[in-house]
Motif scaffolding. Structure first.
Motif, PDB file in Angstrom:
ATOM      1  N   ILE A  55       3.229  -4.577   3.253  1.00  0.00           N
ATOM      2  CA  ILE A  55       4.136  -3.429   3.317  1.00  0.00           C
ATOM      3  C   ILE A  55       3.344  -2.152   3.045  1.00  0.00           C
ATOM      4  O   ILE A  55       2.621  -2.068   2.045  1.00  0.00           O
ATOM      5  N   LEU A  56       3.483  -1.164   3.928  1.00  0.00           N
ATOM      6  CA  LEU A  56       2.900   0.162   3.734  1.00  0.00           C
ATOM      7  C   LEU A  56       4.029   1.164   3.526  1.00  0.00           C
ATOM      8  O   LEU A  56       4.947   1.237   4.351  1.00  0.00           O
ATOM      9  N   LEU A  57       3.988   1.911   2.446  1.00  0.00           N
ATOM     10  CA  LEU A  57       4.975   2.935   2.148  1.00  0.00           C
ATOM     11  C   LEU A  57       4.275   4.294   2.171  1.00  0.00           C
ATOM     12  O   LEU A  57       3.240   4.462   1.525  1.00  0.00           O
ATOM     13  N   GLY A 113       0.855  -1.174   0.000  1.00  0.00           N
ATOM     14  CA  GLY A 113       0.000   0.000   0.000  1.00  0.00           C
ATOM     15  C   GLY A 113       0.892   1.225   0.000  1.00  0.00           C
ATOM     16  O   GLY A 113       1.894   1.257   0.709  1.00  0.00           O
ATOM     17  N   VAL A 114       0.548   2.223  -0.817  1.00  0.00           N
ATOM     18  CA  VAL A 114       1.384   3.418  -0.942  1.00  0.00           C
ATOM     19  C   VAL A 114       0.532   4.655  -0.671  1.00  0.00           C
ATOM     20  O   VAL A 114      -0.562   4.802  -1.223  1.00  0.00           O
ATOM     21  N   VAL A 115       1.033   5.529   0.206  1.00  0.00           N
ATOM     22  CA  VAL A 115       0.358   6.781   0.527  1.00  0.00           C
ATOM     23  C   VAL A 115       1.307   7.924   0.186  1.00  0.00           C
ATOM     24  O   VAL A 115       2.446   7.949   0.660  1.00  0.00           O
ATOM     25  N   ASP A 144      -0.763  -1.251  13.262  1.00  0.00           N
ATOM     26  CA  ASP A 144      -0.984  -2.104  14.429  1.00  0.00           C
ATOM     27  C   ASP A 144      -2.094  -3.118  14.179  1.00  0.00           C
ATOM     28  O   ASP A 144      -1.987  -4.283  14.578  1.00  0.00           O
ATOM     29  N   ARG A 145      -3.162  -2.674  13.518  1.00  0.00           N
ATOM     30  CA  ARG A 145      -4.298  -3.577  13.292  1.00  0.00           C
ATOM     31  C   ARG A 145      -3.983  -4.664  12.277  1.00  0.00           C
ATOM     32  O   ARG A 145      -4.402  -5.807  12.428  1.00  0.00           O
ATOM     33  N   HIS A 146      -3.246  -4.320  11.242  1.00  0.00           N
ATOM     34  CA  HIS A 146      -3.027  -5.252  10.144  1.00  0.00           C
ATOM     35  C   HIS A 146      -1.641  -5.911  10.173  1.00  0.00           C
ATOM     36  O   HIS A 146      -1.364  -6.783   9.357  1.00  0.00           O
ATOM     37  N   GLY A 147      -0.770  -5.473  11.093  1.00  0.00           N
ATOM     38  CA  GLY A 147       0.548  -6.090  11.211  1.00  0.00           C
ATOM     39  C   GLY A 147       1.479  -5.791  10.048  1.00  0.00           C
ATOM     40  O   GLY A 147       2.405  -6.561   9.777  1.00  0.00           O
ATOM     41  N   ALA A 148       1.236  -4.692   9.364  1.00  0.00           N
ATOM     42  CA  ALA A 148       2.056  -4.369   8.194  1.00  0.00           C
ATOM     43  C   ALA A 148       3.411  -3.786   8.615  1.00  0.00           C
ATOM     44  O   ALA A 148       3.557  -3.224   9.696  1.00  0.00           O
ATOM     45  N   THR A 149       4.381  -3.934   7.741  1.00  0.00           N
ATOM     46  CA  THR A 149       5.653  -3.236   7.878  1.00  0.00           C
ATOM     47  C   THR A 149       5.473  -1.845   7.287  1.00  0.00           C
ATOM     48  O   THR A 149       4.950  -1.702   6.183  1.00  0.00           O
ATOM     49  N   LEU A 150       5.897  -0.821   8.022  1.00  0.00           N
ATOM     50  CA  LEU A 150       5.667   0.566   7.612  1.00  0.00           C
ATOM     51  C   LEU A 150       6.993   1.274   7.380  1.00  0.00           C
ATOM     52  O   LEU A 150       7.862   1.278   8.251  1.00  0.00           O
ATOM     53  N   ARG A 186      -7.665   3.498   1.164  1.00  0.00           N
ATOM     54  CA  ARG A 186      -7.394   2.818  -0.114  1.00  0.00           C
ATOM     55  C   ARG A 186      -6.121   1.981  -0.020  1.00  0.00           C
ATOM     56  O   ARG A 186      -6.062   0.849  -0.517  1.00  0.00           O
ATOM     57  N   ALA A 187      -5.092   2.525   0.636  1.00  0.00           N
ATOM     58  CA  ALA A 187      -3.830   1.793   0.767  1.00  0.00           C
ATOM     59  C   ALA A 187      -3.966   0.588   1.685  1.00  0.00           C
ATOM     60  O   ALA A 187      -3.337  -0.451   1.460  1.00  0.00           O
ATOM     61  N   ALA A 188      -4.800   0.715   2.736  1.00  0.00           N
ATOM     62  CA  ALA A 188      -4.876  -0.344   3.747  1.00  0.00           C
ATOM     63  C   ALA A 188      -5.905  -1.415   3.437  1.00  0.00           C
ATOM     64  O   ALA A 188      -5.796  -2.540   3.934  1.00  0.00           O
TER      65      ALA A 188
END
Length: 229
Positions: free
Chosen positions: A164-166, A90-92, A191-197, A156-158
């Motif tokens: 991976i969230l960028l 996901g990209v923001v 925190d909710r989705h356990g993504a790497t940020l 939209r990203a999540a």
């Protein structure tokens, strides 16, 4: 110890400009582990955003390697990179990049639909509600404030639950209070989705919230700045 979610080895990015070839990134080697929050900081022009783009395959490295979830992004073509991002990232951005002719619900649901998700609109509504926009599903971007538009971009990203969230200066176009609210939401999504940020920021208080901060200067890791902290 688990394998890195993102692994860059001697990664370089050289682009052709009006004055000739420009070295944007020069030999970056960096690992990011699962669930980690990494802040990328440094002066303007240091290569922060370019590094984030290379991590996401939005810019192709011209040297070295970039691995994400064990896949070598440097060997993929544009279509393969787009498919990989669709399923895993996901990209923001600082600019919201919403489609002006679509409602908030449609903006969030469309990427899910393109990925073949039959519950796209239900998931989009749930995600928008989670960022406080349950009453704004049918509003268009022009009918929303900057903070609300950024919340749509976050949803939209999540929504696809990326590993991976960028985020590239996600609060850069917002006032202080709104920016703080957006960052609370971004860390909440992690925190909710356990993504790497991984996020680019100029804000010291935001960088301080990250598990680790990497400093860049002139396209290289600034180990002296890190050592001075």
């Amino acid at each position: 110890m688990s394998d890195p979610v993102l692994s860059l080895t001697d990664t370089a990015l050289t682009l052709d400009g009006n004055a000739g070839r420009v070295d944007i990134l020069r030999g970056i080697s960096l690992d990011v582990m699962k669930g980690e929050t990494l802040g990328l900081v440094g002066p303007s022009g240091s290569g922060k955003s370019s590094l984030l783009m290379v991590m996401g395959g939005l810019e192709q490295a011209t040297g070295g390697s970039v691995h994400a979830l064990g896949q070598d992004l440097t060997t993929m073509n544009e279509d393969q990179l787009a498919r990989f991002r669709k399923h895993h990232m996901g990209v923001v951005f600082q600019s919201f990049h919403l489609i002006p002719t679509m409602t908030a619900l449609e903006n969030v649901a469309t990427p899910l639909e393109l990925a073949g998700d039959r519950d796209a609109f239900d998931k989009a509504a749930t995600e928008l509600t989670s960022v406080g926009l349950g009453a704004r599903l049918d509003h268009y971007p022009s009918q929303m404030s900057g903070g609300e538009q950024q919340r749509v971009a976050l949803a939209r990203a999540a929504a696809p639950r990326p590993e991976i969230l960028l985020a590239d200066e996600p609060t850069g176009n917002l006032d202080g209070a709104t920016g703080e609210a957006i960052m609370e939401m971004l860390f909440g999504l992690r925190d909710r989705h356990g993504a790497t940020l991984v996020l680019v920021t100029h804000a010291p208080d935001l960088a301080a919230r990250c598990d680790r901060v990497v400093h860049l200067r002139d396209g290289m890791l600034d180990t002296l700045a890190e050592a001075a902290e």
